[in-house]
Design a protein around this motif. Structure first.
Motif, PDB file in Angstrom:
ATOM      1  N   ALA A 132      37.690  47.132  30.678  1.00 30.13           N
ATOM      2  CA  ALA A 132      38.672  46.434  31.232  1.00 30.13           C
ATOM      3  C   ALA A 132      38.411  44.991  31.589  1.00 30.13           C
ATOM      4  CB  ALA A 132      38.698  47.389  32.740  1.00 30.13           C
ATOM      5  N   ARG A 133      39.251  44.182  31.534  1.00 30.29           N
ATOM      6  CA  ARG A 133      38.972  42.715  32.111  1.00 30.29           C
ATOM      7  C   ARG A 133      39.626  42.513  33.224  1.00 30.29           C
ATOM      8  NH1 ARG A 133      39.628  39.912  26.727  1.00 30.29           N
ATOM      9  NH2 ARG A 133      39.732  41.532  25.145  1.00 30.29           N
ATOM     10  N   ARG A 134      38.763  41.702  33.911  1.00 29.15           N
ATOM     11  CA  ARG A 134      39.177  41.218  35.356  1.00 29.15           C
ATOM     12  C   ARG A 134      40.203  40.284  35.371  1.00 29.15           C
ATOM     13  NH1 ARG A 134      38.442  36.573  38.315  1.00 29.15           N
ATOM     14  NH2 ARG A 134      37.158  35.826  36.940  1.00 29.15           N
ATOM     15  N   THR A 135      40.612  39.566  34.225  1.00 27.99           N
ATOM     16  CA  THR A 135      41.829  38.736  33.902  1.00 27.99           C
ATOM     17  C   THR A 135      42.193  38.992  32.648  1.00 27.99           C
ATOM     18  OG1 THR A 135      40.809  36.806  33.297  1.00 27.99           O
ATOM     19  CG2 THR A 135      41.255  37.233  35.982  1.00 27.99           C
ATOM     20  N   ALA A 136      43.411  38.663  32.062  1.00 30.76           N
ATOM     21  CA  ALA A 136      43.615  38.756  30.579  1.00 30.76           C
ATOM     22  C   ALA A 136      42.914  37.810  29.725  1.00 30.76           C
ATOM     23  CB  ALA A 136      45.216  38.303  30.558  1.00 30.76           C
ATOM     24  N   ASP A 137      42.295  36.877  30.325  1.00 27.31           N
ATOM     25  CA  ASP A 137      41.405  35.830  29.870  1.00 27.31           C
ATOM     26  C   ASP A 137      39.945  36.065  29.849  1.00 27.31           C
ATOM     27  OD1 ASP A 137      43.591  34.426  28.563  1.00 27.31           O
ATOM     28  OD2 ASP A 137      43.954  33.316  30.549  1.00 27.31           O
ATOM     29  N   SER A 138      39.622  37.085  30.452  1.00 23.06           N
ATOM     30  CA  SER A 138      38.050  37.315  30.705  1.00 23.06           C
ATOM     31  C   SER A 138      37.490  38.381  29.685  1.00 23.06           C
ATOM     32  CB  SER A 138      37.781  37.789  32.182  1.00 23.06           C
ATOM     33  OG  SER A 138      38.410  38.989  32.363  1.00 23.06           O
ATOM     34  N   ASP A 139      36.185  38.178  29.546  1.00 24.08           N
ATOM     35  CA  ASP A 139      35.683  39.087  28.530  1.00 24.08           C
ATOM     36  C   ASP A 139      35.756  40.795  29.026  1.00 24.08           C
ATOM     37  OD1 ASP A 139      34.886  37.339  26.690  1.00 24.08           O
ATOM     38  OD2 ASP A 139      32.912  37.185  27.982  1.00 24.08           O
ATOM     39  N   PRO A 140      35.684  41.698  28.191  1.00 25.63           N
ATOM     40  CA  PRO A 140      35.907  43.178  28.799  1.00 25.63           C
ATOM     41  C   PRO A 140      34.669  43.620  29.352  1.00 25.63           C
ATOM     42  CG  PRO A 140      35.824  42.888  26.330  1.00 25.63           C
ATOM     43  CD  PRO A 140      36.023  41.609  26.818  1.00 25.63           C
ATOM     44  N   VAL A 141      34.749  44.524  30.117  1.00 26.67           N
ATOM     45  CA  VAL A 141      33.570  45.141  30.809  1.00 26.67           C
ATOM     46  C   VAL A 141      33.700  46.687  30.691  1.00 26.67           C
ATOM     47  CG1 VAL A 141      32.492  45.531  33.102  1.00 26.67           C
ATOM     48  CG2 VAL A 141      33.228  43.091  32.586  1.00 26.67           C
ATOM     49  N   GLY A 142      32.529  47.259  30.594  1.00 22.40           N
ATOM     50  CA  GLY A 142      32.597  48.819  30.515  1.00 22.40           C
ATOM     51  C   GLY A 142      32.971  49.081  31.766  1.00 22.40           C
ATOM     52  N   VAL A 143      33.821  50.562  31.792  1.00 23.01           N
ATOM     53  CA  VAL A 143      34.171  51.379  32.940  1.00 23.01           C
ATOM     54  C   VAL A 143      33.964  52.644  32.726  1.00 23.01           C
ATOM     55  CG1 VAL A 143      35.615  49.608  33.850  1.00 23.01           C
ATOM     56  CG2 VAL A 143      36.699  51.346  32.334  1.00 23.01           C
ATOM     57  N   ASN A 144      33.792  53.487  33.669  1.00 20.89           N
ATOM     58  CA  ASN A 144      33.644  54.818  33.780  1.00 20.89           C
ATOM     59  C   ASN A 144      34.819  55.599  34.603  1.00 20.89           C
ATOM     60  OD1 ASN A 144      31.657  55.440  31.746  1.00 20.89           O
ATOM     61  ND2 ASN A 144      30.223  54.234  33.333  1.00 20.89           N
ATOM     62  N   CYS A 145      35.463  56.465  34.373  1.00 19.93           N
ATOM     63  CA  CYS A 145      36.676  56.963  35.246  1.00 19.93           C
ATOM     64  C   CYS A 145      36.475  58.541  35.396  1.00 19.93           C
ATOM     65  CB  CYS A 145      37.872  56.641  34.885  1.00 19.93           C
ATOM     66  SG  CYS A 145      38.284  54.858  34.833  1.00 19.93           S
ATOM     67  N   GLN A 146      36.749  59.065  36.513  1.00 19.37           N
ATOM     68  CA  GLN A 146      36.939  60.408  36.742  1.00 19.37           C
ATOM     69  C   GLN A 146      38.492  60.732  37.556  1.00 19.37           C
ATOM     70  OE1 GLN A 146      33.529  61.645  38.459  1.00 19.37           O
ATOM     71  NE2 GLN A 146      32.549  62.400  36.756  1.00 19.37           N
ATOM     72  N   PHE A 147      39.091  61.886  36.870  1.00 17.03           N
ATOM     73  CA  PHE A 147      40.334  62.077  37.782  1.00 17.03           C
ATOM     74  C   PHE A 147      40.375  63.543  37.855  1.00 17.03           C
ATOM     75  CE2 PHE A 147      40.921  57.996  35.524  1.00 17.03           C
ATOM     76  CZ  PHE A 147      41.495  57.198  36.384  1.00 17.03           C
ATOM     77  N   THR A 148      41.365  63.968  38.909  1.00 24.95           N
ATOM     78  CA  THR A 148      41.493  65.216  39.074  1.00 24.95           C
ATOM     79  C   THR A 148      43.134  65.379  39.077  1.00 24.95           C
ATOM     80  OG1 THR A 148      39.459  65.716  40.223  1.00 24.95           O
ATOM     81  CG2 THR A 148      41.239  67.394  40.440  1.00 24.95           C
ATOM     82  N   SER A 149      43.812  65.909  38.399  1.00 24.49           N
ATOM     83  CA  SER A 149      45.206  65.967  38.431  1.00 24.49           C
ATOM     84  C   SER A 149      45.803  67.780  38.721  1.00 24.49           C
ATOM     85  CB  SER A 149      45.859  65.600  37.308  1.00 24.49           C
ATOM     86  OG  SER A 149      45.361  66.329  36.268  1.00 24.49           O
ATOM     87  N   ASP A 161      48.799  43.067  29.149  1.00 21.72           N
ATOM     88  CA  ASP A 161      49.376  42.136  30.363  1.00 21.72           C
ATOM     89  C   ASP A 161      49.717  40.728  29.091  1.00 21.72           C
ATOM     90  OD1 ASP A 161      50.444  40.707  32.114  1.00 21.72           O
ATOM     91  OD2 ASP A 161      48.910  41.216  33.619  1.00 21.72           O
ATOM     92  N   THR A 162      50.156  39.932  29.804  1.00 22.52           N
ATOM     93  CA  THR A 162      50.134  38.468  28.943  1.00 22.52           C
ATOM     94  C   THR A 162      49.188  37.245  29.465  1.00 22.52           C
ATOM     95  OG1 THR A 162      52.525  38.960  28.875  1.00 22.52           O
ATOM     96  CG2 THR A 162      51.911  36.469  28.320  1.00 22.52           C
ATOM     97  N   SER A 163      48.682  36.758  28.536  1.00 30.39           N
ATOM     98  CA  SER A 163      47.353  35.771  28.874  1.00 30.39           C
ATOM     99  C   SER A 163      48.222  34.482  29.416  1.00 30.39           C
ATOM    100  CB  SER A 163      46.693  35.340  27.663  1.00 30.39           C
ATOM    101  OG  SER A 163      46.105  34.161  27.966  1.00 30.39           O
ATOM    102  N   PRO A 164      47.818  34.028  30.501  1.00 33.50           N
ATOM    103  CA  PRO A 164      48.547  32.926  31.229  1.00 33.50           C
ATOM    104  C   PRO A 164      48.242  31.761  30.382  1.00 33.50           C
ATOM    105  CG  PRO A 164      46.862  33.598  32.673  1.00 33.50           C
ATOM    106  CD  PRO A 164      46.857  34.674  31.497  1.00 33.50           C
ATOM    107  N   THR A 165      47.157  31.833  29.734  1.00 35.13           N
ATOM    108  CA  THR A 165      46.507  30.569  28.836  1.00 35.13           C
ATOM    109  C   THR A 165      47.405  30.608  27.560  1.00 35.13           C
ATOM    110  OG1 THR A 165      44.634  30.727  29.948  1.00 35.13           O
ATOM    111  CG2 THR A 165      44.579  29.389  27.952  1.00 35.13           C
ATOM    112  N   THR A 166      47.284  31.611  26.870  1.00 32.91           N
ATOM    113  CA  THR A 166      48.082  31.663  25.367  1.00 32.91           C
ATOM    114  C   THR A 166      49.303  32.053  25.269  1.00 32.91           C
ATOM    115  OG1 THR A 166      47.099  33.438  24.736  1.00 32.91           O
ATOM    116  CG2 THR A 166      45.771  31.772  24.591  1.00 32.91           C
TER     117      THR A 166
END
Length: 168
Positions: free
Chosen positions: A40-57, A149-154
């Motif tokens: 995931a990226r904090r913003t569209a222009d930032s570098d991606p960071v690793g995430v882990n998720c768990q869900f129950t449905s 999403d759309t990069s506000p820069t590019t």
């Protein structure tokens, strides 16, 4: 905290369905426990960071809900949830509640094995209040959730999150 805001909308979906049998089967197939990882990226222009998720449905004859938690950088933890309603055929509308607590609107349609949703953010994200979310189900035991999403820069479209989940 902003990092998870960008990724999480795609991650949690709650659905109430007066749908056709095919759509009901598709949504009910999403019930269960899911876990996975991605970026995931904090913003569209930032570098991606690793995430882990768990869900129950859970799914009933007319409804489906998915609630979960995502972690990033081993210190950020966010709870997320959403609700969708099948409005007719393959069309869906709903609400996503993310880390900032506001309710963002979801609307879109199922095309094959993918829900393609427009997101109307409750608050401005990446310079505007719109994005796209895809929930792809390649097989009964996996799900891929993307936020675009759309990069506000590019002005270019950017995959701001992509999480691959497996049924547990």
């Amino acid at each position: 905290m902003k990092l998870i805001l960008v990724l999480v909308p795609a991650l949690v979906i709650g659905v109430s369905l007066p749908a056709a049998a095919e759509d009901t089967a598709f949504i009910e197939g999403l019930s269960g426990s899911w876990a996975g990882e991605g970026t995931a990226r904090r913003t569209a222009d930032s570098d991606p960071v690793g995430v882990n998720c768990q869900f129950t449905s859970s799914a009933e004859a007319q409804s489906f809900s998915l609630d979960g938690t995502c972690r990033a950088m081993a210190i950020i933890r966010q709870n997320v949830s959403a609700q969708l309603t099948n409005t007719s055929g393959t069309s869906y509308e709903g609400i996503y509640t993310g880390p900032r607590g506001g309710q963002s609107a979801l609307s879109g349609a199922r095309n094959g094995n993918t829900l393609d949703l427009q997101v109307a953010w409750a608050q401005e994200v990446n310079g505007d209040s719109e994005a796209r979310m895809q929930v792809e189900v390649p097989d009964p035991d996996s799900m891929i959730i993307r936020t675009i999403d759309t990069s506000p820069t590019t002005g270019a479209e950017v995959v701001t999150s992509e999480i691959s989940l497996s049924r547990q």
